[in-house]
Design a protein around this motif. Sequence first.
Motif, PDB file in Angstrom:
ATOM      1  N   GLN A   1       0.829  -1.201   0.000  1.00 56.52           N
ATOM      2  CA  GLN A   1       0.000   0.000   0.000  1.00 56.52           C
ATOM      3  C   GLN A   1       0.868   1.258   0.000  1.00 56.52           C
ATOM      4  O   GLN A   1       0.556   2.250  -0.680  1.00 56.52           O
ATOM      5  N   LYS A   2       1.981   1.222   0.751  1.00 51.39           N
ATOM      6  CA  LYS A   2       2.924   2.347   0.732  1.00 51.39           C
ATOM      7  C   LYS A   2       3.554   2.492  -0.646  1.00 51.39           C
ATOM      8  O   LYS A   2       3.758   3.611  -1.137  1.00 51.39           O
TER       9      LYS A   2
ATOM     10  N   ASN B   1       2.150   1.697  -3.453  1.00 47.39           N
ATOM     11  CA  ASN B   1       1.108   2.272  -4.307  1.00 47.39           C
ATOM     12  C   ASN B   1       1.073   3.799  -4.183  1.00 47.39           C
ATOM     13  O   ASN B   1       1.044   4.514  -5.186  1.00 47.39           O
ATOM     14  N   ARG B   2       1.103   4.291  -2.939  1.00 48.00           N
ATOM     15  CA  ARG B   2       1.070   5.741  -2.725  1.00 48.00           C
ATOM     16  C   ARG B   2       2.320   6.410  -3.298  1.00 48.00           C
ATOM     17  O   ARG B   2       2.249   7.496  -3.891  1.00 48.00           O
ATOM     18  N   TRP B   3       3.457   5.752  -3.137  1.00 46.86           N
ATOM     19  CA  TRP B   3       4.722   6.304  -3.648  1.00 46.86           C
ATOM     20  C   TRP B   3       4.724   6.383  -5.169  1.00 46.86           C
ATOM     21  O   TRP B   3       5.150   7.368  -5.759  1.00 46.86           O
TER      22      TRP B   3
ATOM     23  N   LEU C   1       2.106   6.580  -7.191  1.00 49.66           N
ATOM     24  CA  LEU C   1       1.145   7.581  -7.666  1.00 49.66           C
ATOM     25  C   LEU C   1       1.648   9.013  -7.463  1.00 49.66           C
ATOM     26  O   LEU C   1       1.131   9.942  -8.093  1.00 49.66           O
ATOM     27  N   GLN C   2       2.649   9.176  -6.607  1.00 54.02           N
ATOM     28  CA  GLN C   2       3.244  10.501  -6.421  1.00 54.02           C
ATOM     29  C   GLN C   2       4.214  10.884  -7.547  1.00 54.02           C
ATOM     30  O   GLN C   2       4.549  12.049  -7.705  1.00 54.02           O
TER      31      GLN C   2
ATOM     32  N   ARG D   1      -4.317  -3.975 -10.492  1.00 50.48           N
ATOM     33  CA  ARG D   1      -4.305  -2.597 -11.012  1.00 50.48           C
ATOM     34  C   ARG D   1      -4.019  -2.554 -12.509  1.00 50.48           C
ATOM     35  O   ARG D   1      -3.635  -1.529 -13.048  1.00 50.48           O
TER      36      ARG D   1
END
Length: 342
Positions: A45-46, A48-50, A52-53, A83
Amino acid sequence: MKDVPAPQSFYVGIDVSKDTLDVSCLTQAGFHNYGQFENTRAGLQKLNRWLLQQQGFEYTTALFCMEHTGIYTRQPVEFLLLRNARIWMESALHLKRSIGMIRGKNDKVDSYRIARYAMVNKDEAKLVSPSNGILQLLKDLLACRTRINKSIQSLKVSVRELQRVDKASGKELDKLNKAALEGLKKSKTAIEKRMQELISSDPELKEIFALATSVKGVGRVLATELLIYTHKFTRMNNIKQLACYCGVAPFTHSSGTSVRGQTRTSHFANMNLKTTLHLAAMSSTQYVPDLRAYYRRRVAEGKPKMCVINAIRNKLLHRVLAVVKRGTPYLLNYAEINLVKS
């Protein structure tokens, strides 16, 4: 109004280990970024956030590349497939040899090299498709069965060798190991039963399995391994590819005018599948009439025994692939097929 950056082709190299994922992002424009994450659901999950940044990143336009590292790649692959990401699983040996001469290594550098490899060789990418749940479970059961077989063999051999030099100790160990061997054999039987239940539960698997086992000399274990490793004969439906994968395709060994080596098979193969295929070929030389006659005739003509056995391995693969493609069971006399059709 703020301009929205156009999606770019990101090349993401992931160095997978038991505990961590080392991730490098590259683009053709020269962008490079690196991050390390835990190989857990929370770590993904981390990740994924990284991702998308990263400006212009989209899962559907990115190419993810990683090495085959067994079960440790399972979570990241499932996460990315959800995804709709494009995933390329490459052989670790292939990656190592493609890089050339290198000095030193660590996980961060490896992830960059994998990303760089994906960017340079993107036209050769072989993308991963969503795996069949039954096939995945069959593969896990087959691996467990293989480990149990090795344990049984290890116990038997150690006791037998001890009995040759010390009969009293060997006899005592044989009694003590009896319960363990019986337990292992029961587990093996239960695993084989479960594998048959899984195959029978899927109509397509059941049909292909029945076709493969209709070939004389091909047993349940070999048919199951072929089903698993070829993904129901969708990944390797060409006999040359299949023979090469099984390690039974002959290759020449020559160079110029001085090197004239023997034609031989390659060690770059699925050795578990090759072993099972070899045992099937050995059994066929005794119990399959036409292959037994072929073996005796070729040996009498002066052919080396292993060369003839390798030819029988190839014959078994040819027959299995033929019946699966044709969709009809194997018949010893091919003329019978024409009678059935007419």
